[in-house]
Design a protein around this motif. Structure first.
Motif, PDB file in Angstrom:
ATOM      1  N   ASP A  84       0.773  -1.125  -0.134  1.00 29.61           N
ATOM      2  CA  ASP A  84       0.034  -0.068   0.068  1.00 29.61           C
ATOM      3  C   ASP A  84       0.830   1.296   0.002  1.00 29.61           C
ATOM      4  O   ASP A  84       1.304   1.763   0.937  1.00 29.61           O
ATOM      5  CB  ASP A  84      -0.926  -0.069   1.129  1.00 29.61           C
ATOM      6  CG  ASP A  84      -2.091   1.210   1.112  1.00 29.61           C
ATOM      7  OD1 ASP A  84      -2.010   1.934   0.531  1.00 29.61           O
ATOM      8  OD2 ASP A  84      -2.937   0.899   1.675  1.00 29.61           O
ATOM      9  N   MET A  87      -1.390   5.150   1.085  1.00 25.53           N
ATOM     10  CA  MET A  87      -1.517   5.732   2.371  1.00 25.53           C
ATOM     11  C   MET A  87      -1.052   6.896   2.959  1.00 25.53           C
ATOM     12  O   MET A  87      -1.639   7.879   3.759  1.00 25.53           O
ATOM     13  CB  MET A  87      -1.683   4.627   3.436  1.00 25.53           C
ATOM     14  CG  MET A  87      -0.294   4.168   3.735  1.00 25.53           C
ATOM     15  SD  MET A  87       0.048   2.921   5.047  1.00 25.53           S
ATOM     16  CE  MET A  87      -1.223   1.748   4.732  1.00 25.53           C
ATOM     17  N   ILE A  94      -8.870   7.258   1.452  1.00 25.50           N
ATOM     18  CA  ILE A  94      -9.648   5.979   1.642  1.00 25.50           C
ATOM     19  C   ILE A  94     -11.163   6.458   1.380  1.00 25.50           C
ATOM     20  O   ILE A  94     -11.498   7.109   2.190  1.00 25.50           O
ATOM     21  CB  ILE A  94      -9.412   5.165   2.779  1.00 25.50           C
ATOM     22  CG1 ILE A  94      -8.145   4.425   2.971  1.00 25.50           C
ATOM     23  CG2 ILE A  94     -10.525   4.290   3.071  1.00 25.50           C
ATOM     24  CD1 ILE A  94      -8.278   3.197   1.959  1.00 25.50           C
ATOM     25  N   PRO A  97     -13.099   1.617   3.154  1.00 27.35           N
ATOM     26  CA  PRO A  97     -12.362   0.819   4.005  1.00 27.35           C
ATOM     27  C   PRO A  97     -12.118  -0.671   3.816  1.00 27.35           C
ATOM     28  O   PRO A  97     -13.248  -1.196   3.106  1.00 27.35           O
ATOM     29  CB  PRO A  97     -12.452   1.196   5.421  1.00 27.35           C
ATOM     30  CG  PRO A  97     -13.820   1.572   5.400  1.00 27.35           C
ATOM     31  CD  PRO A  97     -14.245   2.307   3.973  1.00 27.35           C
ATOM     32  N   TRP A 104     -10.802  -2.990  -1.015  1.00 30.06           N
ATOM     33  CA  TRP A 104     -10.901  -1.538  -0.438  1.00 30.06           C
ATOM     34  C   TRP A 104     -10.668  -0.633  -1.661  1.00 30.06           C
ATOM     35  O   TRP A 104     -10.140  -1.130  -2.773  1.00 30.06           O
ATOM     36  CB  TRP A 104      -9.896  -1.390   0.764  1.00 30.06           C
ATOM     37  CG  TRP A 104      -8.432  -1.570   0.340  1.00 30.06           C
ATOM     38  CD1 TRP A 104      -7.432  -0.591  -0.183  1.00 30.06           C
ATOM     39  CD2 TRP A 104      -7.714  -2.705   0.272  1.00 30.06           C
ATOM     40  NE1 TRP A 104      -6.351  -0.942  -0.434  1.00 30.06           N
ATOM     41  CE2 TRP A 104      -6.258  -2.329  -0.502  1.00 30.06           C
ATOM     42  CE3 TRP A 104      -7.671  -4.039   0.232  1.00 30.06           C
ATOM     43  CZ2 TRP A 104      -5.249  -3.170  -0.728  1.00 30.06           C
ATOM     44  CZ3 TRP A 104      -6.700  -5.071  -0.018  1.00 30.06           C
ATOM     45  CH2 TRP A 104      -5.654  -4.603  -0.633  1.00 30.06           C
ATOM     46  N   TYR A 106      -9.496   3.414  -2.837  1.00 30.42           N
ATOM     47  CA  TYR A 106      -8.794   4.775  -2.715  1.00 30.42           C
ATOM     48  C   TYR A 106      -9.622   5.547  -3.504  1.00 30.42           C
ATOM     49  O   TYR A 106      -9.813   5.039  -4.541  1.00 30.42           O
ATOM     50  CB  TYR A 106      -7.591   4.591  -2.931  1.00 30.42           C
ATOM     51  CG  TYR A 106      -6.717   4.432  -1.613  1.00 30.42           C
ATOM     52  CD1 TYR A 106      -6.178   5.487  -0.647  1.00 30.42           C
ATOM     53  CD2 TYR A 106      -6.013   3.396  -1.518  1.00 30.42           C
ATOM     54  CE1 TYR A 106      -5.379   5.061   0.377  1.00 30.42           C
ATOM     55  CE2 TYR A 106      -5.352   2.704  -0.317  1.00 30.42           C
ATOM     56  CZ  TYR A 106      -4.898   3.787   0.675  1.00 30.42           C
ATOM     57  OH  TYR A 106      -4.185   3.562   1.474  1.00 30.42           O
TER      58      TYR A 106
END
Length: 224
Positions: A84, A87, A94, A97, A104, A106
């Motif tokens: 990831d 982040m 995000i 989640p 998940w 983004y």
């Protein structure tokens, strides 16, 4: 990541989402829609993405590259997951989640694009012993169509491997557009371990392919 990875029997990948209401054309003349939600799988534990600034312990002799042919050399107990890199990227946040089923999402903070990740186990749904064919099977399951249609429309592409900025994990991908909106769906399965990953980049504009490249560069596939 919590607890050791314990291999267990892999179960059938069960997709729970229907396609979007209106069919949309993909390159290669295949018409289908992007699924509304992530697949649901049964697995021994939830796999969480690995921050790319943390060291990863590689267990066993994983191949130095993961072409479709290299997949045959992947030890069956290998853990496959996304690194990831978004982040810590101020341009992304995000928007959905971890759903507990390996998915998940983004989104760009300007609202123009989303990047939907999934990782999990799909052994029973995939062609065995052929990572290229099983990657097309995974795309077909995502798109709720047949593998032959995917194979006719899909192109080869690549994810990054272990660290960002390379093209060492072969994948299969399809692209589409409608009314100025574009998307790319890329998938790879690893038949020796029963694992699969996919990434859907969807943009309200013509930039999905370039955004896909950006996302791939910062989110490598990690094998350990």
């Amino acid at each position: 990541m919590t607890g050791p990875y314990v291999p267990s029997p892999l179960t059938r990948l069960a997709f729970v989402a229907a396609a979007v209401a209106s069919a949309v054309p993909l390159s290669g003349c295949m018409a289908t829609g992007i699924p509304d939600a992530e697949p649901s799988v049964s697995a021994p534990e939830t796999i969480t993405p690995v921050p790319t600034d943390e060291p990863v312990e590689v267990v066993g002799d994983v191949p130095t590259t993961l072409s479709f042919e290299d997949g045959a050399a992947l030890p069956s107990a290998t853990r496959i997951e996304w690194g990831d890199g978004l982040m810590a990227d101020d341009d992304w946040e995000i928007v959905a989640p971890d759903d507990g089923h390996g998915g998940w999402t983004y989104g760009r903070v300007d609202g123009t694009c989303t990047a939907r990740f999934w990782q999990g186990y799909a052994a029973d749904a995939l062609a065995q012993g052929d990572d290229r064919a099983s990657s097309d099977d995974l795309l077909a399951a995502i798109l709720q169509t047949d593998a032959a249609s995917v194979t006719a429309a899909a192109a080869d592409g690549a994810f990054s491997y272990q660290v960002g900025g390379n093209t060492d994990v072969a994948h299969r991908q399809v692209t589409g557009d409608q009314d100025g909106r574009t998307w790319v769906i890329a998938a790879r399965s690893f038949t020796n371990s029963g694992a699969g990953v996919h990434l859907i980049v969807d943009c309200a504009g013509p930039d999905a392919s370039s955004v896909m490249t950006e996302v791939i560069d910062s989110n490598p596939i990690i094998a350990h």
